[in-house]
Motif scaffolding. Sequence first.
Motif, mmCIF file in Angstrom:
data_model
loop_
_atom_site.group_PDB
_atom_site.id
_atom_site.type_symbol
_atom_site.label_atom_id
_atom_site.label_comp_id
_atom_site.label_asym_id
_atom_site.label_seq_id
_atom_site.Cartn_x
_atom_site.Cartn_y
_atom_site.Cartn_z
ATOM 1 N N LYS A 290 48.183 53.293 38.396
ATOM 2 C CA LYS A 290 49.626 53.041 38.508
ATOM 3 C C LYS A 290 49.973 52.467 39.878
ATOM 4 O O LYS A 290 50.750 51.515 39.994
ATOM 5 N N ILE A 291 49.388 53.021 40.933
ATOM 6 C CA ILE A 291 49.630 52.554 42.298
ATOM 7 C C ILE A 291 49.275 51.082 42.441
ATOM 8 O O ILE A 291 49.959 50.318 43.134
ATOM 9 N N LEU A 292 48.212 50.660 41.759
ATOM 10 C CA LEU A 292 47.697 49.298 41.923
ATOM 11 C C LEU A 292 48.101 48.361 40.784
ATOM 12 O O LEU A 292 47.615 47.228 40.705
ATOM 13 N N GLY A 293 48.979 48.824 39.902
ATOM 14 C CA GLY A 293 49.442 47.982 38.801
ATOM 15 C C GLY A 293 48.366 47.678 37.782
ATOM 16 O O GLY A 293 48.365 46.598 37.167
ATOM 17 N N LEU A 294 47.456 48.617 37.567
ATOM 18 C CA LEU A 294 46.328 48.395 36.661
ATOM 19 C C LEU A 294 46.321 49.364 35.476
ATOM 20 O O LEU A 294 45.276 49.630 34.884
ATOM 21 N N ASP B 5 47.059 49.042 32.527
ATOM 22 C CA ASP B 5 46.587 48.481 31.262
ATOM 23 C C ASP B 5 45.068 48.439 31.149
ATOM 24 O O ASP B 5 44.516 48.083 30.101
ATOM 25 N N ARG B 6 44.354 48.846 32.220
ATOM 26 C CA ARG B 6 42.888 48.871 32.151
ATOM 27 C C ARG B 6 42.357 50.225 31.686
ATOM 28 O O ARG B 6 41.148 50.417 31.567
ATOM 29 N N LEU B 7 43.258 51.172 31.428
ATOM 30 C CA LEU B 7 42.871 52.518 31.016
ATOM 31 C C LEU B 7 43.027 52.693 29.519
ATOM 32 O O LEU B 7 44.080 52.403 28.948
#
Length: 412
Positions: free
Chosen positions: A361-365, A367-369
């Motif tokens: 969430k911190i890194l805007g990722l 959608d990779r989970l």
Amino acid sequence: MNSQLLHRQEKLPKKLPKCTNQAQFNLKQKVMKIGIITLPFNWNYGGILQTYALQSALKKLGHDSYTINRNTAPMSLKMKVLSYVRRSILKVLFRKDVVVRTWPTKEEEKTIRQHTDRFIQENVKTTDLFRSEKDFKNIGKYDFQAFVTGSDQVWRPKYSPVLENHFLGFLPKDSQAKRIAYAASFGVDNWEFSGRQTEACASLAQKFDTISVREDSAVELCKDKLNVESIVALDPTMLIDKEEYIALVEKDKIPKLKGSLLNYILDLTPDKKKIVDEAAEELKIKPVSIMPKGIFREMGKKRLEDCVCPPVTNWLRGFMDAEFVVTDSFHGTVFSIIFNKPFIAIGNAKRGITRFSSLLKILGLEDRLVLGYQDNISEMIKTPIDYQKVNTLLEGKKKEALQFLENSLNVN
């Protein structure tokens, strides 16, 4: 620093000093001898590297740190007996080809850990070995001026036989040492402490000068259960540049691995294998593993060599060379990001999903989970990650984390 850094100590707020002039700040800096309290060393690559990285970061800040070297808690006699009886029955009555003794002897464990132990000996400064939690009573001989608890799941009861030690409960009441929690983790977003542990650890937490945690859910747990304020900070492994990890690999002369689809799966399931297989087919690249061939409880003493953990630098090489990573490991996810690799992170409910979701969430990722195989996996594999954006966010969080450590160690 913002108002979130207000920390309750005897119900009076303490605020970290704001540092606006770096040169002026460095003139006032006091070199400190620091003791790091983390989980006992074993063959966990992420656990080893987060300790290495925290020491490296503290050294760059001008401080001298030592990690408390501790034995892992041995398997209880009761559990050994139950396991031995159960597996003996399976072997005799059902002719099951199972390992009867599931725990390694000290010598067998030494063989399993030979490479990871070497890395620790060469790259991590440690105290003498604490053979049991009672040895904390001897910590005064090191004259530590500050203690840092963290990182990893140091505040998860199942990993901490004497949980109060991870809240610095071994310090005498009149100790003047600074007490800092850096990226401490509960591992999960629900409260696992007993009533007694909650009461004891809340009292100890309120003596800390500053507290940072690794997950956003931990901020609420600290506030609601321990009555202390905290902020979120990066895992220590993200405090140093990837070039430092590359230098470790080059020093060990680790050759390039044969394969570029890194498969770092801790708990293999058919769903996870399906994701690896689809990535291999979609990208036309060969899977490679950086795990030992097996684990002792499945292989036993007859196949001990298959249980030997590869070198830590071999593990790092896997991320260096990868074209794509599939992992269900938190630190596997972290090092995919450090080395700017496209990846799919598979959340593991047993091990704790909040660690993944908070970082991503911190890194805007986010959608990779994934939580398992899903219909859009093929699309995820083909979708690139904007690492220019990710690295900008990461650099900002890294500066905040280092500033937290600087200010925490120099607060009056």
